[in-house]
Design a protein around this motif. Structure first.
Motif, PDB file in Angstrom:
ATOM      1  N   ASN A 261      -4.580 -13.573  11.371  1.00 43.02           N
ATOM      2  CA  ASN A 261      -4.455 -12.110  11.417  1.00 43.02           C
ATOM      3  C   ASN A 261      -3.148 -11.639  10.797  1.00 43.02           C
ATOM      4  N   THR A 262      -2.078 -12.382  11.042  1.00 42.23           N
ATOM      5  CA  THR A 262      -0.788 -12.023  10.446  1.00 42.23           C
ATOM      6  C   THR A 262      -0.859 -12.094   8.929  1.00 42.23           C
ATOM      7  N   ALA A 263      -1.447 -13.166   8.413  1.00 38.45           N
ATOM      8  CA  ALA A 263      -1.549 -13.334   6.960  1.00 38.45           C
ATOM      9  C   ALA A 263      -2.474 -12.291   6.344  1.00 38.45           C
ATOM     10  N   ALA A 264      -3.597 -12.008   7.009  1.00 39.51           N
ATOM     11  CA  ALA A 264      -4.541 -11.031   6.465  1.00 39.51           C
ATOM     12  C   ALA A 264      -3.930  -9.638   6.421  1.00 39.51           C
ATOM     13  N   SER A 265      -3.223  -9.256   7.469  1.00 39.67           N
ATOM     14  CA  SER A 265      -2.575  -7.939   7.489  1.00 39.67           C
ATOM     15  C   SER A 265      -1.477  -7.855   6.441  1.00 39.67           C
ATOM     16  N   TYR A 266      -0.715  -8.920   6.319  1.00 43.06           N
ATOM     17  CA  TYR A 266       0.345  -8.954   5.311  1.00 43.06           C
ATOM     18  C   TYR A 266      -0.248  -8.820   3.909  1.00 43.06           C
ATOM     19  N   ALA A 267      -1.366  -9.517   3.667  1.00 46.21           N
ATOM     20  CA  ALA A 267      -2.003  -9.473   2.345  1.00 46.21           C
ATOM     21  C   ALA A 267      -2.526  -8.078   2.020  1.00 46.21           C
ATOM     22  N   ASP A 268      -2.912  -7.328   3.049  1.00 48.47           N
ATOM     23  CA  ASP A 268      -3.360  -5.949   2.821  1.00 48.47           C
ATOM     24  C   ASP A 268      -2.215  -5.053   2.362  1.00 48.47           C
ATOM     25  N   GLU A 269      -1.025  -5.302   2.894  1.00 48.31           N
ATOM     26  CA  GLU A 269       0.101  -4.386   2.707  1.00 48.31           C
ATOM     27  C   GLU A 269       1.036  -4.788   1.570  1.00 48.31           C
ATOM     28  N   ARG A 270       1.194  -6.070   1.354  1.00 49.24           N
ATOM     29  CA  ARG A 270       2.142  -6.569   0.359  1.00 49.24           C
ATOM     30  C   ARG A 270       1.561  -6.429  -1.041  1.00 49.24           C
ATOM     31  N   LYS A 271       2.300  -5.798  -1.944  1.00 50.64           N
ATOM     32  CA  LYS A 271       1.834  -5.608  -3.312  1.00 50.64           C
ATOM     33  C   LYS A 271       2.638  -6.476  -4.278  1.00 50.64           C
ATOM     34  N   GLN A 272       1.928  -7.102  -5.172  1.00 46.01           N
ATOM     35  CA  GLN A 272       2.527  -7.851  -6.277  1.00 46.01           C
ATOM     36  C   GLN A 272       1.711  -7.530  -7.533  1.00 46.01           C
ATOM     37  N   LEU A 277      -1.906  -8.222  -2.247  1.00 47.00           N
ATOM     38  CA  LEU A 277      -2.217  -9.650  -2.321  1.00 47.00           C
ATOM     39  C   LEU A 277      -3.680  -9.926  -2.004  1.00 47.00           C
ATOM     40  N   SER A 278      -4.271  -9.113  -1.136  1.00 51.91           N
ATOM     41  CA  SER A 278      -5.659  -9.339  -0.750  1.00 51.91           C
ATOM     42  C   SER A 278      -6.641  -9.132  -1.903  1.00 51.91           C
ATOM     43  N   ALA A 279      -6.177  -8.537  -2.996  1.00 49.60           N
ATOM     44  CA  ALA A 279      -7.050  -8.325  -4.160  1.00 49.60           C
ATOM     45  C   ALA A 279      -7.059  -9.516  -5.105  1.00 49.60           C
ATOM     46  N   PHE A 280      -6.209 -10.511  -4.839  1.00 46.84           N
ATOM     47  CA  PHE A 280      -6.160 -11.683  -5.709  1.00 46.84           C
ATOM     48  C   PHE A 280      -7.185 -12.724  -5.263  1.00 46.84           C
ATOM     49  N   GLN A 281      -7.809 -13.367  -6.223  1.00 51.27           N
ATOM     50  CA  GLN A 281      -8.848 -14.345  -5.915  1.00 51.27           C
ATOM     51  C   GLN A 281      -8.321 -15.481  -5.045  1.00 51.27           C
ATOM     52  N   LEU A 282      -7.140 -16.017  -5.371  1.00 52.46           N
ATOM     53  CA  LEU A 282      -6.632 -17.154  -4.624  1.00 52.46           C
ATOM     54  C   LEU A 282      -6.315 -16.781  -3.175  1.00 52.46           C
ATOM     55  N   THR A 283      -5.823 -15.556  -2.964  1.00 52.51           N
ATOM     56  CA  THR A 283      -5.572 -15.107  -1.596  1.00 52.51           C
ATOM     57  C   THR A 283      -6.881 -14.996  -0.828  1.00 52.51           C
ATOM     58  N   GLN A 284      -7.881 -14.431  -1.455  1.00 51.49           N
ATOM     59  CA  GLN A 284      -9.186 -14.326  -0.790  1.00 51.49           C
ATOM     60  C   GLN A 284      -9.747 -15.713  -0.465  1.00 51.49           C
ATOM     61  N   CYS A 333      -2.281 -22.536  10.019  1.00 52.96           N
ATOM     62  CA  CYS A 333      -0.923 -21.991  10.069  1.00 52.96           C
ATOM     63  C   CYS A 333      -0.165 -22.293   8.780  1.00 52.96           C
ATOM     64  N   ARG A 334      -0.300 -23.488   8.274  1.00 51.14           N
ATOM     65  CA  ARG A 334       0.393 -23.838   7.030  1.00 51.14           C
ATOM     66  C   ARG A 334      -0.117 -23.021   5.859  1.00 51.14           C
ATOM     67  N   GLU A 335      -1.436 -22.819   5.797  1.00 50.35           N
ATOM     68  CA  GLU A 335      -2.008 -22.027   4.706  1.00 50.35           C
ATOM     69  C   GLU A 335      -1.636 -20.559   4.855  1.00 50.35           C
ATOM     70  N   ALA A 336      -1.662 -20.050   6.081  1.00 50.85           N
ATOM     71  CA  ALA A 336      -1.303 -18.653   6.312  1.00 50.85           C
ATOM     72  C   ALA A 336       0.132 -18.380   5.896  1.00 50.85           C
ATOM     73  N   ARG A 337       1.009 -19.330   6.147  1.00 49.00           N
ATOM     74  CA  ARG A 337       2.419 -19.141   5.777  1.00 49.00           C
ATOM     75  C   ARG A 337       2.575 -18.937   4.286  1.00 49.00           C
ATOM     76  N   THR A 338       1.765 -19.599   3.462  1.00 49.76           N
ATOM     77  CA  THR A 338       1.907 -19.471   2.012  1.00 49.76           C
ATOM     78  C   THR A 338       1.624 -18.050   1.546  1.00 49.76           C
ATOM     79  N   ILE A 339       0.775 -17.333   2.247  1.00 51.55           N
ATOM     80  CA  ILE A 339       0.470 -15.948   1.864  1.00 51.55           C
ATOM     81  C   ILE A 339       1.686 -15.063   2.071  1.00 51.55           C
ATOM     82  N   LEU A 340       2.501 -15.375   3.064  1.00 54.63           N
ATOM     83  CA  LEU A 340       3.698 -14.582   3.329  1.00 54.63           C
ATOM     84  C   LEU A 340       4.885 -15.000   2.477  1.00 54.63           C
TER      85      LEU A 340
END
Length: 386
Positions: A261-272, A277-284, A333-340
């Motif tokens: 949930n932390t990673a998914a919410s972060y991916a919604d808000e963080r822009k690159q 981030l949630s719009a990138f294929q690898l993040t999805q 947890c390890r994979e979620a950390r990479t999103i942040l």
């Protein structure tokens, strides 16, 4: 409202009462644990002030019937452990040590007088217990314990050392397992008994908001009334361990879910590159893989819980849950950390704390290797431990 990772309408598999319990424990975690856990973890503090609130929620020995305990089902107990570990593994461990280990030892193996004396006080949080089984040289091999209990007239004399014992320095009683001429025996040891002492094991990089200790027994004298009369072999503490292992099957999902949930919410808000981030294929792809594992882990825990409630649970099934769900929780947890990215190592995010805690959860109550060999023996009929 269903959890974000729920791809299969898993919520429909739970009763109205089970969901209500989940929501009560989740509200407690959101209100009392989440705002404070980063500070408790950083300072390596276990917050004893929340014990009465946990007792008020009926969480202490919640699966035990009678004696002031809530008498909840195995599935309800699992749900509570999942919600608590979404807050922090160390705080879920408190419930596990108090209820699944110390209280279960008395409920399963104690006399009626012992149950009447201790269980109501422990359910109310007025008496804290610990569970002394593992030793410095006997972690995964408790059959090799060196702690001894020797009869001396009408008394027992205990000598030995126990290591990695949760809550030892705040416990009022210790359930201590020792080798005697009659076999492995269990004892209720008041921690103010002469010759008993406990020290905190520190510093730690994991489970910092909990207490792990070493117990020392130096000619501790106990009357026969302190012995658990129904504990007559190593099978007795293993029955308690299985209660704790069952809770971990659910608890690990909570830590993994919070990381997701932390990673998914972060991916919604963080822009690159001008998009989230949630719009990138690898993040999805990362989010999908984590969600798939969470769904499978939840189904596994629920099946094990329903079997336990039906009286059909076999020992190897608990190993399936503990081994699989701890393994996938750490991976998530390890994979979620990479999103942040770098922000993922900060304590104001929960992910690295969960990952560090899960390294301990994966180890205690049976390592991956131990549960692998339990399952290997079930599949082949061959004992590979010796």
């Amino acid at each position: 409202m269903a959890d974000r990772y729920d791809l299969l309408d898993l919520e429909s598999q739970f009763s109205t009462e089970e969901i209500a319990l989940r929501d009560r424990v989740r509200e407690f975690v959101d209100r009392r644990i989440r705002p404070n856990i980063a500070d408790w973890y950083e300072r390596a503090v276990f917050p004893t002030e929340i014990i009465p609130e946990m007792a008020e929620l009926g969480l202490l020995g919640m699966h035990i019937k009678g004696y002031g305990c809530a008498g909840r089902s195995a599935v309800e107990y699992g749900i509570a452990m999942q919600e608590l570990e979404a807050g922090d593994s160390g705080l879920r461990t408190f419930i596990s040590v108090q209820g699944s280990l110390a209280m279960s030892a008395i409920a399963k193996h104690g006399s009626e007088a012992q149950k009447q004396q201790w269980l109501p006080e422990m359910a109310a949080g007025r008496v804290i217990g610990c569970f002394g089984l593992t030793e410095p040289e006997a972690g995964s091999d408790p059959g090799n314990m060196q702690t001894t209990a020797v009869r001396d007239g009408d008394e027992w004399v205990l000598n030995g050392t126990k290591r990695w014992i949760g809550l030892g320095t705040i416990a009022d009683i210790a359930i201590v397992w020792a080798r005697s001429d009659e076999g492995v025996r269990g004892f209720i040891v008041p921690t103010d008994t002469p010759g008993f002492s406990a020290e905190v094991l520190e510093p730690k990089a994991s489970m910092r908001a909990s207490i792990q200790t070493e117990l020392h027994l130096d000619n501790v004298r106990l009357s026969e009334e302190h012995r658990l009369p129904e504990a007559k072999s190593l099978r007795a503490p293993f029955e308690c361990l299985n209660e704790a292992r069952y809770g971990i099957t659910w608890g690990a999902i909570g830590a993994a879910r919070d990381a997701f949930n932390t990673a998914a919410s972060y991916a919604d808000e963080r822009k690159q590159f001008n998009k989230p981030l949630s719009a990138f294929q690898l993040t999805q792809q990362k989010l999908v893989n984590m969600a798939l594992e969470l769904n499978k882990a939840q189904l596994l825990a629920l099946q094990i819980g329903r079997l336990k409630d039906a009286g059909k649970l076999e020992r190897h099934m608990i190993s399936v849950g503990k081994l699989n769900n701890c393994r996938i929780a750490i991976d998530i947890c390890r994979e979620a950390r990479t999103i942040l990215g770098g922000n993922g190592i900060l304590l104001d995010q929960s992910i690295m704390r969960h990952a560090n805690n899960l390294e301990s959860v994966r180890t205690y109550e049976g390592t991956d290797e131990v549960h692998t060999l339990i399952l290997g023996q079930h599949l082949t009929g061959q004992n590979a431990f010796a």
